[in-house]
Enzyme design. Structure first.
Site, PDB file in Angstrom:
ATOM      1  CG  ASP A   1      -1.966  -1.046   1.194  1.00 27.25           C
ATOM      2  OD1 ASP A   1      -2.300  -1.471   0.085  1.00 27.25           O
ATOM      3  OD2 ASP A   1      -2.444  -1.453   2.266  1.00 27.25           O
TER       4      ASP A   1
ATOM      5  CG  ASP B   1      -4.890  -0.216   5.345  1.00 26.81           C
ATOM      6  OD1 ASP B   1      -5.658  -0.648   4.462  1.00 26.81           O
ATOM      7  OD2 ASP B   1      -4.398   0.922   5.313  1.00 26.81           O
TER       8      ASP B   1
ATOM      9  CG  ASP C   1      -6.535  -4.369   1.795  1.00 28.69           C
ATOM     10  OD1 ASP C   1      -6.775  -4.289   0.581  1.00 28.69           O
ATOM     11  OD2 ASP C   1      -6.199  -3.392   2.489  1.00 28.69           O
TER      12      ASP C   1
END
Length: 1049
Positions: free
Chosen positions: A466, A763, A767
């Protein structure tokens, strides 16, 4: 001064004699005892007025004229025992006291007592009965929390009792070969006492007993300490933080500190920490599959489904609940009480080592059987002689005791060979290095939840990461503000109506909160980094009063942030006018696409034409190119707000843009460079704008001008490709912008299909599929949801990409440490087996006694594992390519090293056995002691060689590894004790300085031999593959020759 209100507490009056008696939740309050306080307040008020008038010049020597004004005082008791605290927004919170009906709350959720809930007045009634409230929560001071814990218990459950030390000793003694040795010890003790008497006959048997128990004790100490360490890490992973409201303030507390009456704030990805009842919220949905097995989400509301069970996961919306039961009073607590936490599942590396151990063990058993056969034949034919040259077995005087005693002694030696041959230290070495790595990784902000992740990280070839918080600092701040196509340098230049609408859009369309205890204190802002940045901007720049805003407007409907639309919406109703307004906030280009008008700084709404839209899109692109995250605010007046189940998102009016800056972490560029040198491809997957993503990736070093093959792609373009096209481009992708969680999942799947070992950071709740699909899932400890953490293998506690690289370095270190120990262990195995077999065949007896062999087993298994499995990572590990998923445990370099060392040890020790007595003038016992001493010291010196498989300098960093030096020192000290002190126990004889010098000199030769042999190059391709390829080539060649001969005929 017409009226002064001195408000302390909730302003409840003392009940009259005719009023009903107060409940146990209410504390009596009587104003008769408060007259002094009232008098002081009145006097102070008058003095303040006189002082103010005197300063203004209205009062010289005159006295303030009496007026018909009065002072109204609401006084409450200061004593906490009476327990009335000031309630925000008119809500009073009473201190909790124990009541007779407290037990009824414990089964409210577990037994789904809807009737009882209705009789209490729903969630609000339950909160009131528990001295709590949706806005204020519980009082939350130490005394209040202690009373609640005493009444309802703590939010923990009893853990199954772990194995104690003696249980680990018992497990170690359960090894079949150690049991056989114990039986042999009993027989040896019995025959020794019978033949030599109690005074001299107990040595051999007791020596074997002590040696076996020493091996078991050392193994038990190691296993016990590692079990305690794993248990500690498991507790740390369970200690999650929960957002609760106490005394009107939202705060984070440990899940173990949640008490009955707490108001818990729930959002997407949270795990419900205890049983509770729904208070308020919007579109709250939970996944109850962990409790009921039903995969479909359940919608929670106050009327139809108000119960929230501990352990369920929030999948959508947000809300508040009041806790009614904790710990073992919940169904989740009852279930967890019966579940053991002991992790017995082997990791993939442990399984491979088990197979290697089994193969070596079979060879050891075969050698032991051969030795037993040869020794038995030589013993009973009279070929085996004692120190005086006489046969050990007298064929002319055959007795049962002599035959049985001889067989037991030979069998004992054969079993000892098996014990030495089987590398029992390999599983121990894996456990030690994994435990050591886990402990050190926690210190470096990586919490390992699954052991296998430690070793898998060493094989990672691609990392999908990310952006926000991982590559950046996660410290967002609004740096640009645009109203329409014009940048607003000052809020004063913006119309009041626009500012008011922006305050509503920022302050009500949010999952964050603003808490201000009084007008003097600074506001406390909570929420995600984006929400905190927007709320801080609204409070500091726009002058937003969050409390007044909530009193003025009522939230009617909420649509939580959606990863597909990348925006969130809220419908609010003005309390004064009744007007209903829909507010939207989200990704600028997404919100702009739904707008048909916009407002300028003057507050006038204008048609959004083609030219105006182009200018606004350019504003968005300029901010994105400057690495800013662009957020848009829009609104729409709703005619019939009460009749809408969804919020209208078409025909919106654009209010403005804000640009949020989140700087890159200073260390992330060097971390990505380290990954590149290590052969690991880093791919950034983000929901940001393409230009923003490209700018951040360039700043971090993921893409560069020299990288001509790298591809920056948007999620919808990747989704539109066929699977074959995705496979063709997946290696070239550097950045994926505007991606959805499904895009990340597909990217991981395609990379795995290409043969990559993939690590993924995540997070959010969405996901979770990608985290589970990846070979290693890495969740974020700060911003990560509990669902993401549960789906991951490692939790990055500081959300930093550099910690991901650290985990990779430790993963490679684990594999490298295991290879070091394998090389060391197999060297000892090969040397011990060859020496014992050759000696048995040539002399009819083994050079090492049973006790000595057990001591060697202890040295190479436990001591060797402790010394070599606890080495720390080196910089050289990240300059090598990743370890292949199916790479052999024993590389060609390891075979080269161990073959050279084993050959040296066998040659020297056999020479000592056959010629040592002549060279050193030693007797049989002294020569055997020199063989034993030289063999052990060879292993000590070879431990240094084993520290490096390829590098010639084996002493690099050895001073920093105190564990290694300590183990070597302890081993040498104990060896001196075995040779010089425990002579009868170990079957040794004291050696002179010359003999000790010879043993040390022989052992030290392993260092130059180890240095020289590393100069010999070996192919990277494993030997067995080379041999197999040549064999197949030979077979094909022979077939071809036969076919040519056949054709010629």
């Amino acid at each position: 001064m017409e009226c002064a209100d001195y408000l302390i507490g909730s302003g409840r009056r003392c009940p009259s004699s005719s009023s009903p008696p107060s409940t146990s939740r209410e504390a009596a309050w009587c104003p008769e005892k408060q007259w002094r306080k009232a008098a002081n307040v009145i006097t102070t008020c008058h003095r303040l007025v006189r002082l103010r008038l005197a300063r203004l010049g209205f009062l010289s020597a005159a006295i303030v004229r009496r007026a018909n004004s009065y002072v109204e005082i609401h006084v409450d008791d200061d004593d906490d025992a009476l327990g009335v605290s000031c309630g925000g927004d008119g809500e009073a919170v009473v201190a909790f006291t124990v009541a007779a009906d407290d037990e009824s709350f414990k089964g409210l959720v577990k037994d789904r007592r809807e009737g009882r809930l209705r009789s209490l007045g729903g969630g609000g009634g339950v909160a009131a009965a528990l001295a709590s409230g949706a806005e204020r929560g519980i009082r939350g001071d130490g005394a209040d929390v202690a009373r609640r814990k005493a009444a309802f218990g703590e939010n923990t459950y009893p853990k199954p009792k772990p194995k104690n030390f003696f249980r680990h000793v018992w497990d170690a003694l359960a090894d079949v070969f150690l049991i056989v040795l114990l039986v042999c010890a009993v027989v040896s003790l019995a025959f020794g006492i019978k033949e030599h008497g109690l005074k001299d006959g107990w040595y051999d048997g007791v020596s074997i007993f002590l040696a076996v128990f020493l091996v078991a004790a050392v193994s038990a100490v190691s296993n016990h300490s590692q079990a305690k360490r794993f248990d500690k890490l498991a507790r740390e992973s369970e200690n999650i933080t929960v957002s609760v409201v106490r005394a009107g303030r939202r705060q984070e507390v440990s899940i173990f500190d949640v008490v009955v009456g707490d108001v818990v704030v729930l959002k997407i990805g949270d795990v419900v920490p205890a049983d509770g009842v729904f208070l308020e919220g919007h579109a709250l949905q939970v996944d109850e599959s962990s409790m009921t097995g039903e995969p479909h989400p359940v919608e929670i509301d106050a009327r139809r489904s108000p119960f929230l069970a501990s352990g369920v996961k929030v999948v959508d919306g947000y809300g508040k609940m009041v806790v009614t039961a904790v710990g073992t009073d919940t169904a989740w607590g009852e279930m967890m009480t019966s579940i053991t936490r002991e992790n017995t599942d082997p990791t993939p590396l442990q399984e491979r080592l088990e197979r290697l151990t089994s193969s070596i063990g079979k060879i050891g058993v075969a050698v032991a059987l051969l030795v037993f056969t040869v020794l038995t034949a030589r013993h009973f034919t009279g070929s085996t002689k004692d120190d005086q040259g006489s046969p050990l077995f007298d064929k002319r005087n055959v007795t049962f005791n002599a035959v049985f005693s001889g067989l037991v002694g030979i069998f004992q030696q054969a079993v000892t060979i098996i014990v030495v041959a089987i590398p029992e230290g390999l599983p121990l070495a894996v456990t030690l290095t994994l435990a050591f790595s886990m402990k050190r990784m926690v210190k470096e902000n990586a919490l390992v939840r699954r052991l296998s992740a430690c070793e898998t990280m060493g094989s990672v070839t691609a990392i999908c990461t990310d952006k926000t918080g991982t590559l950046t600092l996660n410290q967002m701040k609004v740096t640009e503000f645009w109203v329409g196509p014009d940048r607003a340098h000052s809020v004063a230049a913006v119309a009041g109506g626009v500012v008011s609408s922006l305050c509503q859009g920022a302050g009500l369309n949010t999952t964050g909160s603003v808490y201000r205890p009084d007008n003097v204190s600074l506001p406390e802002i909570t929420g995600s980094p984006t929400e905190k940045a927007l709320l801080s901007w609204a409070v500091e720049e726009l002058g937003m009063d969050a409390g007044a805003l909530k009193r003025k407007c009522k939230v009617v409907h909420v649509e939580a942030f959606n990863s597909d639309k990348k925006r969130s919406g809220v419908m609010v109703k003005d309390a004064a006018t009744g007007e209903v307004t829909a507010h939207w906030k989200g990704a600028a280009e997404m919100v702009l696409a739904s707008c048909s008008t916009y407002v300028g700084a003057d507050g006038v709404a204008r048609e959004l034409g083609v030219e105006q839209r182009r200018k606004l899109e350019q504003v968005i692109n300029d901010m994105a190119a400057a690495s800013l995250r662009c957020i848009a605010f829009a609104y729409k007046q709703v005619v019939d707000g009460d009749g809408h189940s969804t919020i209208d998102d078409e025909g919106l009016t654009l209010l403005g843009f804000v640009g949020l800056k989140d700087p890159c972490r200073p260390e992330v560029r060097s971390a990505i460079e380290a990954c590149t040198k290590a052969g690991i491809a880093v791919k950034m997957v983000t929901g940001d704008n393409l230009l923003t993503a490209r700018a951040i990736a360039k700043e971090c070093g993921i893409i560069s001008d020299e990288d001509t093959t790298g591809v920056v792609i948007e999620g919808h373009v990747f989704r539109a490709m066929s699977p074959d096209e995705q496979l063709g481009i997946v290696d070239k992708i550097r950045v994926m912008a505007r991606s959805l969680p499904l895009d990340k999942l597909v990217l991981v799947q395609r990379l795995k299909q290409k043969g990559h070992v993939v690590a993924v950071t995540g997070d959010g709740t969405n996901d979770a599929p990608a985290l589970k699909e990846a070979d290693v899932g890495l969740s974020m400890g700060v911003q990560g949801t509990e669902v993401a953490k549960e789906s991951s293998d490692i939790v990055i506690l500081n959300d930093n990409f550099d910690t991901v690289v650290t985990a990779t370095r430790w993963g490679r270190c684990v594999y490298n440490n295991i290879q070091k120990f394998i090389q060391f262990q197999l060297t000892v195995n090969v040397a011990a087996l060859v020496i014992n077999f050759v000696s048995a065949v040539t002399t009819g007896k083994m050079p090492l006694t049973t006790v000595q062999l057990l001591w060697v087993n202890l040295i190479m298994d436990t001591m060797g594992a402790l010394a070599l499995a606890t080495d720390t990572p080196t910089d050289g590990l990240m300059r090598r390519p990743p370890i292949g998923r199916t790479a052999p445990l024993i590389s060609n370099a390891m075979w080269r090293n161990l073959a050279a060392q084993a050959a040296f040890q066998v040659a020297v020790l056999l020479a000592l056995q056959h010629r040592g007595r002549d060279v050193f003038g030693a007797g049989e016992r002294a020569n055997g002691t020199m063989i034993f001493n030289a063999f052990v010291l060879c292993q000590v010196f070879n431990e240094f060689n084993a520290r490096e498989i390829e590098r010639r300098n084996v002493f690099a960093g050895v001073v920093r590894n105190r564990m290694f030096l300590g183990i070597v020192a302890v081993t040498v000290a104990l060896q001196v004790v075995m040779v010089e002190v425990l002579t009868r126990f170990a079957g040794t004889e004291r050696l002179g300085w010359v003999q000790w010098g010879a043993c040390v000199g022989i052992a030290a030769m392993s260092w130059p031999i180890g240095w020289a042999v590393k100069c010999i190059p070996v192919p990277e391709r494993p030997f067995h593959e080379i041999i197999a390829a040549r064999w197949r080539s030979s077979v094909r060649h022979n077939k071809h020759q036969r076919s040519v001969v056949h054709v010629s005929h």
